[in-house]
Design a protein around this motif. Sequence first.
Motif, PDB file in Angstrom:
ATOM      1  N   PHE A   6      11.139  -1.255  -0.696  1.00  0.00           N
ATOM      2  CA  PHE A   6      12.011  -1.725   0.383  1.00  0.00           C
ATOM      3  C   PHE A   6      11.282  -2.736   1.257  1.00  0.00           C
ATOM      4  CE2 PHE A   6      14.444  -1.387   4.304  1.00  0.00           C
ATOM      5  CZ  PHE A   6      15.737  -1.277   3.825  1.00  0.00           C
ATOM      6  N   LYS A   7      10.008  -2.445   1.468  1.00  0.00           N
ATOM      7  CA  LYS A   7       9.208  -3.267   2.386  1.00  0.00           C
ATOM      8  C   LYS A   7       8.804  -4.582   1.755  1.00  0.00           C
ATOM      9  CE  LYS A   7       5.188  -2.689   5.002  1.00  0.00           C
ATOM     10  NZ  LYS A   7       3.908  -2.024   5.151  1.00  0.00           N
ATOM     11  N   ARG A  40      15.235  -6.578  -1.715  1.00  0.00           N
ATOM     12  CA  ARG A  40      15.459  -5.260  -1.122  1.00  0.00           C
ATOM     13  C   ARG A  40      16.458  -4.420  -1.904  1.00  0.00           C
ATOM     14  NH1 ARG A  40      15.560  -5.844   5.002  1.00  0.00           N
ATOM     15  NH2 ARG A  40      13.334  -5.959   4.654  1.00  0.00           N
ATOM     16  N   ASN A  56       0.262   3.868  -2.985  1.00  0.00           N
ATOM     17  CA  ASN A  56      -0.067   5.242  -2.612  1.00  0.00           C
ATOM     18  C   ASN A  56       1.009   6.191  -3.127  1.00  0.00           C
ATOM     19  OD1 ASN A  56      -2.535   5.647  -1.054  1.00  0.00           O
ATOM     20  ND2 ASN A  56      -1.683   4.120   0.317  1.00  0.00           N
ATOM     21  N   SER A 106       9.879  -8.024   2.932  1.00  0.00           N
ATOM     22  CA  SER A 106       9.435  -8.595   4.202  1.00  0.00           C
ATOM     23  C   SER A 106       7.924  -8.814   4.263  1.00  0.00           C
ATOM     24  CB  SER A 106       9.905  -7.736   5.378  1.00  0.00           C
ATOM     25  OG  SER A 106       9.747  -6.380   5.101  1.00  0.00           O
ATOM     26  N   ALA A 157      15.295  -1.552  -4.140  1.00  0.00           N
ATOM     27  CA  ALA A 157      15.034  -0.233  -3.547  1.00  0.00           C
ATOM     28  C   ALA A 157      16.340   0.506  -3.336  1.00  0.00           C
ATOM     29  CB  ALA A 157      14.288  -0.385  -2.232  1.00  0.00           C
ATOM     30  N   ILE A 158      17.355  -0.225  -2.915  1.00  0.00           N
ATOM     31  CA  ILE A 158      18.629   0.431  -2.600  1.00  0.00           C
ATOM     32  C   ILE A 158      19.256   0.986  -3.873  1.00  0.00           C
ATOM     33  CG2 ILE A 158      20.948   0.027  -1.702  1.00  0.00           C
ATOM     34  CD1 ILE A 158      19.657  -2.127   0.125  1.00  0.00           C
ATOM     35  N   VAL A 193       9.959   8.828  -1.932  1.00  0.00           N
ATOM     36  CA  VAL A 193      10.184   8.098  -0.689  1.00  0.00           C
ATOM     37  C   VAL A 193       9.151   6.989  -0.512  1.00  0.00           C
ATOM     38  CG1 VAL A 193       9.925   8.304   1.792  1.00  0.00           C
ATOM     39  CG2 VAL A 193      11.446   9.818   0.590  1.00  0.00           C
ATOM     40  N   PHE A 194       7.902   7.271  -0.829  1.00  0.00           N
ATOM     41  CA  PHE A 194       6.890   6.239  -0.619  1.00  0.00           C
ATOM     42  C   PHE A 194       7.046   5.081  -1.590  1.00  0.00           C
ATOM     43  CE2 PHE A 194       3.689   6.922   2.617  1.00  0.00           C
ATOM     44  CZ  PHE A 194       4.176   8.085   3.167  1.00  0.00           C
ATOM     45  N   LEU A 198       9.820   4.129  -2.953  1.00  0.00           N
ATOM     46  CA  LEU A 198      11.014   3.400  -2.520  1.00  0.00           C
ATOM     47  C   LEU A 198      10.732   2.600  -1.259  1.00  0.00           C
ATOM     48  CD1 LEU A 198      13.822   6.035  -3.105  1.00  0.00           C
ATOM     49  CD2 LEU A 198      13.507   3.885  -4.316  1.00  0.00           C
ATOM     50  N   MET A 199       9.973   3.217  -0.359  1.00  0.00           N
ATOM     51  CA  MET A 199       9.687   2.522   0.892  1.00  0.00           C
ATOM     52  C   MET A 199       8.855   1.271   0.615  1.00  0.00           C
ATOM     53  SD  MET A 199       8.310   3.947   4.518  1.00  0.00           S
ATOM     54  CE  MET A 199       9.119   5.446   4.497  1.00  0.00           C
ATOM     55  N   SER A 208       0.829  -1.202   0.000  1.00  0.00           N
ATOM     56  CA  SER A 208       0.000   0.000   0.000  1.00  0.00           C
ATOM     57  C   SER A 208       0.865   1.255   0.000  1.00  0.00           C
ATOM     58  CB  SER A 208      -0.955  -0.003   1.192  1.00  0.00           C
ATOM     59  OG  SER A 208      -0.242  -0.209   2.366  1.00  0.00           O
ATOM     60  N   GLU A 209       2.045   1.199   0.637  1.00  0.00           N
ATOM     61  CA  GLU A 209       2.942   2.361   0.566  1.00  0.00           C
ATOM     62  C   GLU A 209       3.353   2.608  -0.876  1.00  0.00           C
ATOM     63  OE1 GLU A 209       3.368   0.003   2.765  1.00  0.00           O
ATOM     64  OE2 GLU A 209       3.217   0.980   4.722  1.00  0.00           O
TER      65      GLU A 209
END
Lengths: 541, 635
Positions: A429-430, A440, A353, A433, A443-444, A422-423, A425-426, A349-350
């Motif tokens: 990143f997430k 991951r 969004n 998990s 994202a990096i 940021v969102f 990428l976040m 969802s991050e």
Amino acid sequence: MGYLSLLIFLPLFFALVIWVLPKRFEPMFQALSIGVSAAQVIISAALYYMYSLSPEGFRFAEHADWIYLQLGTLGSLDIDYFVAVDGLSVGLVLLTSIVMFIAAIASNEIKENKRGYFALFNLLGTAVMGVFCALDFFLFYVFYELMLLPLYFLIGMWGGPNREYASVKFFIYTLFGSVFMLLVMAGLYFSVTDPGTGHHTFNMLHMMDEANYSRDAIFSIGSEQAVLFGLPARLIGFAVLFIAFAIKIPVVPLHTWLPDAHVEAPTPISIILAGILLKIGAYGIIRLCLGIFPDGQVYFSYWIGVIGMVSILYGAFNALASSDLKRMIAFSSISHMGFVVLGIASLTSEGLNGAVYQMISHGVLSAMLFFIAGVLYNRVHDRYIPNFRGLALQMPRYTTFVVIAFFASLGLPGMSGFIGEVFTLMGAFKSESVNQLLPRWFAIVSATGILFGAAYFLWTLQRMFFGARRFFGGEAWHRALTDLSARELFVLLPLGLTTIILGVYPSIIFDVTNLSMNTIADHAYRSGSVYLNMLKVIFGL
Amino acid sequence: MIQLVWLIPILPLIGFLINGIGRNRLPKSVAGVVGSAAILVSFILSLCIFFELRAGETKSFTIELFSWISAGNLHIPFSFLVDPLSVLMLLIITGVGFLIHVYSIGYMHDDEGFARYFAYLNLFVFFMMLLVLGANYVIMFIGWEGVGLCSYLLIGFWFKKQEYNNAAKKAFIMNRIGDLGFLLGVFLIFNTFGSVSFAEVLPRAAGFVQGDTVLTAITLLLFIGATGKSAQLPLYTWLPDAMAGPTPVSALIHAATMVTAGIYMIARSSAMFVLAPFTMDVIAVIGVATAIFAALIALTQTDIKKVLAYSTVSQLGYMFLGLGVGAFTGSVFHLMTHAFFKALLFLGAGSVIHAMSGEQDMRKMGGLKKALPVTFITMLLATFAISGLPPFSGFFSKDEILAHAYEHSPVLWGLGVVGALLTAFYMFRMIFLTFYGGFRGTHEQQHHLHESPKNMTIPLIVLAVLSVIGGFVNIPHVLGGGESLHHYLAPVFTYASAYIPGLTLDHTTEFVLMGVSMLGVLISIFFAYTKYVKKSEVPAAEGTRLPALQAASYNKFYVDELYDNLFRKPLDALSDFFYKVIDKSGIDGVVNGFGKAVMEGSKNLRLLQTGYTGFYIFAMVIGIILIMVLNFFLM
């Protein structure tokens, strides 16, 4: 007539008006177009506000039978006029009207054949608005193809020296994608039935519900017969739709139409291209690919993530190497839209969004950036970066807005670009998990795009705006390069404020998108995994 | 009062807006007063909060202003954290900041961008306050990058000079490298704890075992962020170049406040860092290495501001050494004293440059102590402080770090002392070259030599007083002090203190350590005195061949050139390759080739349209036969 229909068909009506008005009204065509888009801004802002009061599900729906044809043994053709907006599209509708408004104001650089230009311009306004509102696949397709026609002519007739090459390239690229989309649409039609009427349907919402699929159709879920060339048809359907939309975004390596189209297109069309057209690609992926073929999304997420990551970096590197201001901005668009793709691929969802936020933010920023490029081009008919130096002294007010637009684009916190990046990428990143779709390191690695973004924007800033004054065109340019006019200020000031307001208070967007995007992310991941497991069992993937 | 903490950052923001919007209309006097008054009022408010916090029982307040972001699982309120650490930082920022604003009124008086300058300066203070007040990592990050923006704008303030813009760009991009680390660290924090606010993350982190890999990763990433902003190896090279900005900017941003953000961030996150011993060791090693490396470069620099810049890098290294060995209070203490004496040194250097009509090369100065008595005396006091001579402020703060370092590892202590000796040498070299001996500049310059106006000298005097007495806030037990700062900050480091035992050195050892480093420093000063005052040596002129070691130091160990060849050039080449080869020839080659192939193909196919009816009938017959044959076989 509902709000959405009004919003969609207002420009079409005025396109006809402009077309039939006598020649002596020509000076009024631009004012008329500005008025139309201003009305659209007001309507869509009102819709946005009303939607934000209870931001859930599809609202402002209008449903009517449109085409009904008995096709003998093939059954019937049942096409509806069905429009509505949800948290995903309502923001894009508002963005569309704002960008059209800006583009209408920027259209004063058009001097020839104003009737044709503004008629096509308004036709385009209807098409793009319709794409975001249509919930009937056929209707969507009509609007989607309808965009091509005015754009082809707008670039091909009012563009720069190499405009024919650019417009043909643009046309072929997009057509290539959408022709196959037609086949998928037909396949879906015959796979899905409307639970209410029992007929086949183009209703997208029905296509998103597994209960409506017949057992033995081409896109059936969990059926051995859903095979195409020995491969699961649903995955092929996903891929075809994805490629069609990916060309629009555009992603690397399907992007080369964009820099050419931007360089050749007149300023207002560049603004529309970057501000709206690219978003249609991403919108299509979220609405149709994720909604209808979530299994494909889950299956291909890894590779879509790769595409996003490559687009971010490849776009940034190419922007660094570009010496045409518009080409630089075009490549930066590719890079920024890469974040959208990455966010979508994460299926969190991050990420989703963030993707919608980034689309809106980039819509505002790219409109601003291309307008900025237009300001310069209109004065000296040149955009070659090394031909300018020390513009900060020559045009201080202009430079202020350039600095705002550049820093917002390179993702400075407090402005809109940051939140979107940021969102997304976040989310990426997430992903490792929560749903294990993206590793991951995607994202990096993608995050370094932020670094290169800073590099090309700051380098451009340094080369063109700082240093002692020195222009390629000498004294003539000195006189021509005047600071912003009131009209230009009127465009840039609200855009600059918007990017800051969105950056300082991002809830304006998230409050509207959050529920819808959570639902979409959730549906795509859950149903997608379930369907995909069925496919895996059947095809032993 | 604490509830009104939001007023503190709002005031400089308003100052920025007034000066920014009215930059072409406002008279200089108004612009300067608006800019300074905003900071002064913030300072007074900070003082009020400081006293309220000291008097009160509760030591930590989270003031939520509004719900900022709520999307997916991420909820970030826009909230401020008021606790001893953030208030101390506020006092430093607004206190030193105000003095520097006042000084700037004099220093920038003749500049055409006067109001723009104050606008940027106020904006900087605003972001710096966000950085220290933010109650979560995201607000902190906003401030973190925001100060980077202001730093960029102020380094390139005189944007007509292209090399200044280079320096500005370099600063921003090198900072961004660090910021990437910070950002990824924040992602990992959110991923691990499901929150980014200090109040939730830190207590939860305290429940982890020491040496946890995730915490090690988080802390390393955050530390990468700190190396960028606080100019540590390997990301320090932007700071010396940043001296291109106006000198008061160097004092405020590149000495007293912004560059200490990394120390603040790690101190703030101490609960996580103490659980990652590996990261702590990395920090200590990088810190001490930076301290010595930068000091070695400072030994031979001839630009007065460059000496101070490398000295700042070196002193920041000390602070990181302190963090790495667990002397959190000591680092914050040194941060504070350093803010006093380094701001003073920069402002003093500004006063010298002002008097020298813009000259920054110490080889062209000399003997200025008569013409600039206030500048001379205040700078001398600051030099005593930075060299660590008792009872000046630097002595206490540096001593605390070194004592902790000794307890951690005598080698670190030894290296720290070596750094201190180098510091004393290059600082006194600077003083001697600038203020002693005969004047080496032009006649015109000599004619113009003058002490700076009051609005510049008064800030110097105030900072000099602080540099002298600033150390008394934390006199160690061994010298009979009460360690007030330590007690004041204790609530901030509650989690950390469980893992960091207090000093267990006996007093004799402490005295011996102090004595050794002090003796060394005195010898070092004596050495500088003989070299530059007795023998009146002057560093060799530009272009002279220097002995290898000196040349290496003078040329900053060629690190800039190394980075250029290692990173910038390959990246440039790569982007050129992508653009020219892959995009133009590769992808577009295929696309255009496809188009050409279709064109050629159609050209040939077109030949079939001959217009002869006979040919068409012939083709039709062939076609029918083919279909029949196919049909036959397929049956």
